[in-house]
Design a protein around this motif. Structure first.
Motif, PDB file in Angstrom:
ATOM      1  N   LEU A  63       0.924  -1.165   0.082  1.00 61.77           N
ATOM      2  CA  LEU A  63      -0.052   0.048   0.054  1.00 61.77           C
ATOM      3  C   LEU A  63       0.702   1.215   0.037  1.00 61.77           C
ATOM      4  O   LEU A  63       0.573   2.145  -0.670  1.00 61.77           O
ATOM      5  N   CYS A  64       1.989   1.456   0.790  1.00 64.61           N
ATOM      6  CA  CYS A  64       2.769   2.506   0.883  1.00 64.61           C
ATOM      7  C   CYS A  64       3.391   2.741  -0.571  1.00 64.61           C
ATOM      8  O   CYS A  64       3.550   3.901  -1.123  1.00 64.61           O
ATOM      9  N   GLU A  66       2.168   1.876  -3.476  1.00 66.13           N
ATOM     10  CA  GLU A  66       0.992   2.522  -4.222  1.00 66.13           C
ATOM     11  C   GLU A  66       0.881   3.983  -3.915  1.00 66.13           C
ATOM     12  O   GLU A  66       0.889   4.762  -4.872  1.00 66.13           O
ATOM     13  N   ILE A  67       0.950   4.374  -2.815  1.00 66.40           N
ATOM     14  CA  ILE A  67       0.604   5.842  -2.257  1.00 66.40           C
ATOM     15  C   ILE A  67       1.637   6.676  -2.665  1.00 66.40           C
ATOM     16  O   ILE A  67       1.548   7.741  -3.365  1.00 66.40           O
ATOM     17  N   THR A  70       1.670   7.435  -6.487  1.00 66.91           N
ATOM     18  CA  THR A  70       0.880   8.626  -6.682  1.00 66.91           C
ATOM     19  C   THR A  70       1.270   9.878  -6.752  1.00 66.91           C
ATOM     20  O   THR A  70       0.587  10.891  -7.398  1.00 66.91           O
ATOM     21  N   ARG A  97      -5.936  -1.365   3.531  1.00 65.22           N
ATOM     22  CA  ARG A  97      -6.586  -0.097   3.053  1.00 65.22           C
ATOM     23  C   ARG A  97      -7.724   0.568   4.134  1.00 65.22           C
ATOM     24  O   ARG A  97      -7.582   1.509   4.190  1.00 65.22           O
ATOM     25  N   SER A 100      -6.030   2.554   6.642  1.00 62.35           N
ATOM     26  CA  SER A 100      -5.596   3.940   6.101  1.00 62.35           C
ATOM     27  C   SER A 100      -6.833   4.750   5.932  1.00 62.35           C
ATOM     28  O   SER A 100      -6.821   5.960   6.520  1.00 62.35           O
ATOM     29  N   GLU A 101      -7.941   4.357   5.393  1.00 56.87           N
ATOM     30  CA  GLU A 101      -9.199   4.968   5.312  1.00 56.87           C
ATOM     31  C   GLU A 101      -9.666   5.460   6.727  1.00 56.87           C
ATOM     32  O   GLU A 101     -10.031   6.409   6.696  1.00 56.87           O
ATOM     33  N   CYS A 104      -7.393   8.205   8.003  1.00 57.87           N
ATOM     34  CA  CYS A 104      -7.594   9.647   7.253  1.00 57.87           C
ATOM     35  C   CYS A 104      -8.770  10.273   7.758  1.00 57.87           C
ATOM     36  O   CYS A 104      -8.918  11.498   7.866  1.00 57.87           O
ATOM     37  N   LYS A 111      -8.539  10.740   1.441  1.00 59.36           N
ATOM     38  CA  LYS A 111      -8.292   9.281   1.257  1.00 59.36           C
ATOM     39  C   LYS A 111      -6.580   9.285   0.825  1.00 59.36           C
ATOM     40  O   LYS A 111      -6.226   9.890   0.050  1.00 59.36           O
ATOM     41  N   ASN A 112      -5.736   8.254   1.265  1.00 55.50           N
ATOM     42  CA  ASN A 112      -4.485   8.204   0.845  1.00 55.50           C
ATOM     43  C   ASN A 112      -3.523   9.106   0.994  1.00 55.50           C
ATOM     44  O   ASN A 112      -2.613   9.259   0.181  1.00 55.50           O
ATOM     45  N   SER A 113      -3.944   9.614   2.389  1.00 49.37           N
ATOM     46  CA  SER A 113      -3.043  10.814   2.788  1.00 49.37           C
ATOM     47  C   SER A 113      -1.922  10.405   3.759  1.00 49.37           C
ATOM     48  O   SER A 113      -1.049  11.229   4.179  1.00 49.37           O
TER      49      SER A 113
END
Lengths: 406, 406
Positions: A63-64, A66-67, A70, A97, A100-101, A104, A111-113
């Motif tokens: 996940l990290c 992916e983030i 971005t 995920r 993370s949600e 946030c 999201k994804n911050s």
């Protein structure tokens, strides 16, 4: 550059809020043990990260990555101890995920911050009820005092015996102060090839993503990637840096400030890497293995790792036995281009082997050196200019006892 | 094919004379401990050998390679325990040559008619007075009884707890009997990549050198090169075969007898390799690590060795903890082309992981399996057809205690 060795960690950096709370992720009915850390910057951050190169990597690592890809601005991270969320399949990725949600949302962010990290036992699903409660509590307890920093630094620990934090600051050309601080956890499953278990670094500098990423990679290669406790690279190794720009000081590429910043970043990484080794599971010695005169740096690294990960060598260190024969044996089986008739070995600065033959008259000095808590071994192959330095530890009976079960 | 597991070793092969005597090579005033072995065939032998690939190799290994290169007929070997004659420079090589000369002269043979082997502490010169006396005694005590064979097999041991010998015989197409027998030593510094510490095999077959060498290489690759006690490859690993032709039976290439002979040779190697693992220093478990479905055999081998040499994995075996997460972690850091979502793991034949997710309902079965003295781990990557089998051991506190000093 000013380095504070026993700091409260990330709360020392202006603009970052921290918290650490207990939500019983180990499911043992113990809410007093801190196991959920949250770090939030209200202003958006430039971020960089390096992660495990293990082909079995945890869901939060995926996940990290992916983030980071971005290139969106980040606002901090959420991290738990007690469960690694590794080898947990699709459910594990969904849980990462969700974590993370939840974080946030609790912090009022998009999201994804936030980066997400986990550490602990492999192969169990996260207890999502506890995670949810922990995140809610952590969001309510954010603050920038030293106790907030200490709580976050403690919440990421597993078999560590104490928190690992450091703060470094320097004055820019413009006369302003830039601060960097880091917190890490280590102890077992430590032979990172890209990062260590978990390390979070924050700074108030203004810096571009690509420059920060390049600097982090170089610093991690010279610090976290040069340590080994047991030769076992983890599934969860992650080092991330967050730069929130709070100081207003822009670090321009190739400027004197960039040099200072990278030196400060290296100081943070090096300090935490050394603390991880020094708190390795049940160790009694720290041994610096320096290999020089090798064909190239890669050959030197192979030899240093063969020595630093040899069970026989590590056992002899625990026994304070100056058994250089086992060192030479390990150097040889690395098969990295060694000519035994040219081999020199020193303990600290005392010759042990010269041209492949022992300098036996120094035996009493070797015996004194290996009694120290920390000493160096220098292996010179005398065939080239390659070099590498590995910080390693001994192997004790207590390590085996400790790791017989988890 | 008939295999005698508890044999007297090389004295079972017609035409070989053996002896084992004590000459206090450890210089502790103990003449009762056997430490000098001699093996002589009056008729000349075809010989083959495989040796350590460690770049730090002992003087006798260098000498054996020289002797093999001459392709001269050999008549046996001389071997001592208690001192490895490794990392001993020019003096060490002179001493190995002297040891060879003394033994050849004592047995009434030409120079360079015998293999020379040493095992024990690295970095000390051989006590040549003791060596000379030991060789003279050994030459006087040669014989072909079981007690002669047993004495030779015991004289090569170091930290082994018992002698390792095996005898295999088979009937040729012509209805005659061919015998092979072997003796080995192991215990510590065991992860041979070409051979194990010391292993001597004798046979009364008639066989060409190149055929014997090729067969030995194949058999060693599938036996001694697939075991690990501590991941430390020694400086002295040597496996040699001597064929004195006493049976008069010629083993022709690609004949049915050649197949039988190679099977018998493999049986000797496999039996001794298993005995070396089973007598590994202070072990309590033997674990067979089978990796399948890998990209290729080399990838499978990398993963098997990463698992079998992981401190965390080996500690969990000692603790009888079915900690498959550490297995998966080690498989991943081998970086040999693994897709964690395809990974299957079994303990014996009980599924542990399927497609990267744990089969938790089998937990009580895993717990029973890891309590056994010997069990198997099967790791299937499901990405190709590569496979490898490594015989490994656990890591105990007692191993560390034993190796803290020597």
């Amino acid at each position: 550059m000013k380095l504070t060795d026993q700091s409260a960690g990330l709360s020392d950096v202006p603009g970052f809020l921290l918290s650490g709370v207990g939500c019983d992720i180990r499911q043992k009915g113990d809410l007093n043990r801190l196991d959920m850390a949250l770090c939030i910057s209200k202003t958006p951050c430039t971020a960089a990260g390096v992660f495990t190169t293990n082909e079995v990597f945890a869901a939060p690592v995926r996940l990290c990555r992916e983030i980071l890809d971005t290139k969106n601005p980040l606002h901090g991270f959420v991290a738990n101890s007690g469960n690694a969320n590794a080898c947990t399949g699709k459910q594990g990725l969904q849980n990462a995920r969700k974590m993370s949600e939840l974080a946030c949302a609790a912090a009022g962010l998009e999201k994804n911050s936030l980066f997400v990290a986990s550490t602990g036992r492999i192969g169990r699903q996260l207890p999502m009820g506890n995670i949810e409660k922990g995140i809610a509590d952590a969001a309510k307890n954010l603050g920038n005092s030293q106790s907030h920093g200490n709580a976050a630094a403690n919440a990421i620990l597993t078999s560590d015996t104490h928190q690992k934090t450091v703060t470094v600051s320097f004055e820019t050309q413009a006369g302003k102060t830039v601060t960097l601080a880091g917190m890490a956890k280590g102890a077992g499953m430590i032979e990172p090839h890209m990062a260590t278990m978990l390390c979070f670094i924050a700074t108030d500098a203004v810096i571009e993503q690509s420059l920060l990423q390049a600097m982090l990679k170089r610093c991690a290669d010279r610090s976290f990637n040069c340590i080994s406790v047991d030769g076992d690279m983890s599934t969860n190794d992650s080092v991330v840096v967050l730069a929130n720009g709070h100081s207003g000081e822009k670090i321009e590429k190739d400027s004197p400030d960039a040099t200072q910043f990278e030196n400060a970043l290296y100081a943070v990484c090096d300090n935490l890497a050394e603390k991880i080794v020094g708190d390795g599971e049940k160790i009694s010695k720290i041994v610096e293995v320096k290999v020089g005169g090798a064909r190239d740096n890669a050959a030197a690294e192979k030899i240093a790792r063969a020595i630093g990960n040899s069970l026989l060598v590590k056992s002899s260190w625990a026994g304070e036995d100056p058994n250089w024969g086992r060192l030479a044996d390990a150097a040889g089986y690395a098969r990295a281009g060694l000519d035994q008739d040219k081999l020199d070995i020193d303990y600290d600065n005392v010759p042990v082997l010269r041209g492949g033959c022992p300098v036996d008259e120094n035996l009493s000095q070797w015996k004194q050196i290996v009694k120290k808590r920390r000493f160096s071994i220098l292996v010179n192959l005398n065939v080239g200019a390659g070099e590498f330095r590995l910080l390693s530890t001994d192997l004790t009976e207590a390590y085996v006892t400790f790791n017989k079960s988890e």
